[in-house]
Design an enzyme around this catalytic site. Structure first.
Site, short mmCIF file in Angstrom:
data_model
loop_
_atom_site.label_atom_id
_atom_site.label_comp_id
_atom_site.label_asym_id
_atom_site.label_seq_id
_atom_site.Cartn_x
_atom_site.Cartn_y
_atom_site.Cartn_z
N GLU A 1 0.83 -1.20 0.00
CA GLU A 1 0.00 0.00 0.00
C GLU A 1 0.87 1.25 0.00
OE1 GLU A 1 -3.04 2.33 3.07
OE2 GLU A 1 -2.38 0.29 3.50
N ASP B 1 -1.34 -1.42 5.59
CA ASP B 1 -1.29 -0.86 6.94
C ASP B 1 -2.37 -1.47 7.82
OD1 ASP B 1 0.77 0.77 6.15
OD2 ASP B 1 -0.49 2.52 5.80
N ASP C 1 -4.72 -0.31 9.55
CA ASP C 1 -5.76 0.68 9.86
C ASP C 1 -6.94 0.44 8.94
OD1 ASP C 1 -4.97 1.61 7.37
OD2 ASP C 1 -3.94 3.38 8.15
N ASP D 1 -8.09 2.04 6.29
CA ASP D 1 -7.79 2.09 4.86
C ASP D 1 -7.04 0.84 4.41
OD1 ASP D 1 -9.01 4.47 4.31
OD2 ASP D 1 -7.20 5.70 4.52
#
Length: 687
Positions: free
Chosen positions: A463, A536, A538, A540
């Site tokens: 990402e 990641d 998180d 997103d």
């Protein structure tokens, strides 16, 4: 090199259930969660075989508080008389002898999922204890088995009878078998049965066996606790429901419509071309075929096939026959009704199957599954009978006046699919013609490895450019390639292939893998045998992970089935001392507490919010080094559950997605835990 003495005396003979204990993966696939549930399915399948052959109409499965599970059916009951060869009871033979059972000929079972005769004995071998109760011919019989460590032999004796089968009472007209067992925690990495996994499989079996009642009870959770967990009811009403506060969670599955209800269930929340699934049941050459189909407004094919109630997610000859039958009959229908012009070519099978949800259930004798875990049908003789029944069934359904509009809608959708297919093919041909340009597009994106052996090569899909740059510095060039994503890929759920191919990030992934896409996907051309999604930790990052998994599931499912897709697991925390005397990494909150205890007083905690926060050395050490990293392999153990999950998370079922998030998400968990960590650090506690 010195010659080592080697003769017949060096050959070890594994007797009884020793082989199972030594190599459990050979019999149940793995010793993880999948294998744990597999030993339950072996007992459930035996009960289902009683029902499928007309001897039982009710099955109960109970998850007990002590971690054990029981399966009860009202079938004929396991034979209790003495086996003529072994001179012990039939119950003891079934649970202690490999390849012993009543399913090797057609006298007792016309159709059976358990054909290897190892299911019950394997479950016994991998359990701490197992108990059997049989009601048969007016008497109740009981027997128990256990596994223990023999100090003299210095090995575990598994599935050993505690005592011979014993008559314990009268049962009147009752009949059937109850099996209860406790999985051995020295064999399995986890011995906790997952309620959702058991629910999915039992619901599936109830659909496949019309009219069969299956009752699932989980004594580990109350009705109110289940309702609260799933967000199903109003909280205040639950508090007032005293019965639900004490009553174990229980659900009953029974479907009078069988697999027609199954297809409708799978399409809940989707736009459907016709309201009721098309259903047919027929027989040819001793092979019984049932199928239900319903087209939706979506663009991918969803075929769920079963042989003798066993899922076959990797397909086989029955699926070939099914697809061939649909293509042949619907082309004939289109020709006969002048929906194809004389000069125009026939539709392809893909055109008819765009947006189709289909359930295919086949029952046959002498089944040849690929391996004990039964994922693919290997009987070539199944193809022609299945195709014949499908053609016959669809013709019969099309001849009914009430179905004319339905079949016309199917042809209309196929016409649209054919137009898109032709346009997509032209686009692909154009792309091939400018192949050098496509290669240039990958320059600067893909940092390719130098190795030329796909089985050794790894592709990290990362990402963002920042994390991608760090990963490029950290990698081993000989076998690790890095592909940074410069934006979110397209959510391909409910997208046609031409729309998917228009997305630059998706095209980049397809080019890097080199194996094509959709029906042109060819696993033999795959450039990497490990495709690792690295995002990641998180929201997103999780979203990107879901988008990529949806793409692979919809348009490269063979990639997932073959076990080539992985999730990279970067650490969430670094626990260290400021003076550099200690440094530990933690991948979850539980491990964080352990690492804090290990580092001791004066610890500091860093929470990684993204891969870009790591140095190349840290990323290699924690996430990319094959010797130390944590990878999670993506598998499709339950295709129906996977389909339901992707439709819920990535489709338009807002209510279903809301319910899923209520049941599974806890967005405050990490922050709350970090607050505790800070307090403990400030107080000087040693965790």
């Amino acid at each position: 090199m010195a010659q080592q003495h080697y003769d017949a005396g060096d050959i070890t003979i594994l007797e009884g259930l020793d082989a199972v204990r030594l190599r459990p993966g050979m019999y149940i696939g793995s010793t993880g969660t999948r294998g744990l549930h597999h030993i339950l399915w072996e007992i459930v399948d035996n009960a289902i075989d009683e029902a499928a052959n007309g001897y039982a109409d009710k099955i109960g499965v109970t998850l007990h508080k002590d971690g054990s599970v029981s399966v009860e059916d009202n079938g004929r009951g396991i034979p209790t008389d003495i086996h003529p060869k072994t001179k012990v009871s039939g119950v003891q033979v079934v649970f202690t002898q490999l390849h012993a059972g009543g399913k090797f000929d057609e006298h007792n079972y016309s159709f059976s999922g358990g054909l290897h005769g190892v299911g019950a004995s394997v479950t016994n071998a991998l359990s701490k204890w197992l108990k059997v109760r049989v009601n048969k011919d007016g008497d109740t019989w009981e027997m128990a088995f256990h596994s223990y460590f023999d100090e003299k032999k210095q090995k575990t004796e598994s599935g050993v009878p505690v005592a011979p089968l014993k008559k314990t009472g009268k049962c009147g007209k009752a009949h059937g078998t109850l099996v209860q067992f406790l999985p051995d925690d020295t064999v399995f990495s986890s011995v906790e049965f997952q309620l959702s996994t058991v629910e999915h499989r039992l619901r599936e079996l109830a659909f496949l066996n019309k009219g069969l009642t299956i009752v699932l009870t989980d004594e580990r959770i109350t009705m109110n606790e289940y309702a609260e967990k799933t967000g199903a009811d109003d909280g205040e009403a639950r508090q007032l429901d005293l019965m639900g506060a004490t009553q174990p969670y229980s659900v009953t599955y029974c479907y009078q419509g069988g697999i027609a209800d199954f297809a409708a269930y799978l399409n809940e929340g989707k736009s459907r071309l016709y309201s009721q699934p098309l259903y047919y049941k027929g027989e040819r050459d001793g092979i019984y075929v049932e199928f239900a189909i319903q087209h939706t407004g979506e663009f991918t094919e969803n075929l769920f096939s079963f042989v003798n109630n066993i899922p076959t997610p990797e397909g086989g000859f029955h699926e070939m026959g099914f697809r061939g039958g649909i293509t042949r009959m619907l082309n004939d229908y289109a020709r006969d009704n002048k929906l194809i012009k004389d000069k125009d070519p026939n539709f392809l099978g893909d055109d008819f199957r765009e947006g189709i949800t289909a359930v295919l259930s086949v029952k046959m004798k002498n089944v040849q599954f690929e391996g004990q875990t039964k994922t693919k049908l290997g009987n070539p003789e199944a193809r022609a009978p299945v195709e014949s029944v499908v053609v016959e069934g669809l013709r019969e359904l099309a001849a009914q006046a009430k179905n004319k509009k339905t079949f016309d809608e199917i042809i209309k959708k196929a016409q649209g699919a054919a137009r898109v297919r032709i346009a997509a093919r032209q686009a692909k041909d154009t792309a091939r013609a400018k192949n050098s340009i496509d290669s240039l597009q990958l320059v600067g994106k893909l940092a390719a490895c130098s190795g030329r052996k796909p089985e050794l090569n790894e592709l990290f899909i990362v990402e963002g450019d920042s994390a991608g740059g760090t990963a490029k510095q950290a990698r081993v060039r000989q076998f690790q390639s890095i592909l940074p994503l410069r934006g979110k890929p397209l959510n391909v759920e409910k997208k046609r292939l031409d729309q998917v191919l228009a997305n630059e990030e998706i095209r980049t992934i397809i080019s890097a893998l080199g194996a094509g896409v959709g029906n042109d996907f060819n696993l033999d051309k795959l450039n990497y045998h490990k495709v690792i999604i690295l995002s990641d930790a998180d929201q997103d990052g999780f979203h990107i992970r879901c988008i990529l998994l949806t793409f692979f599931f919809r348009y490269m499912r063979e990639l997932v089935n073959a076990g080539h897709v992985y999730i990279g697991m970067p650490p969430l925390y670094k626990v260290y001392r400021a003076n550099g005397s200690a440094e530990e990494y933690a991948y979850d909150e539980k491990e964080l507490a352990e690492k804090i205890e290990k580092v001791g007083r004066g610890y500091l905690v860093q929470r990684y919010k993204g891969l870009g926060e790591m140095s190349a050395e840290q990323l290699w050490k924690t996430t990319m080094d094959p010797m130390r990293r944590n990878l999670t392999q993506v598998t499709i153990e339950d295709a129906v559950a996977a389909e339901d999950m992707i439709t819920t998370l990535m489709g338009d079922r807002v209510e279903g997605r809301k319910e899923f998030l209520n049941r599974n998400a806890n967005f405050n968990k990490t922050d709350a835990f970090m607050d505790k960590v800070k307090i403990r650090k400030e107080d000087g506690d040693e965790a």
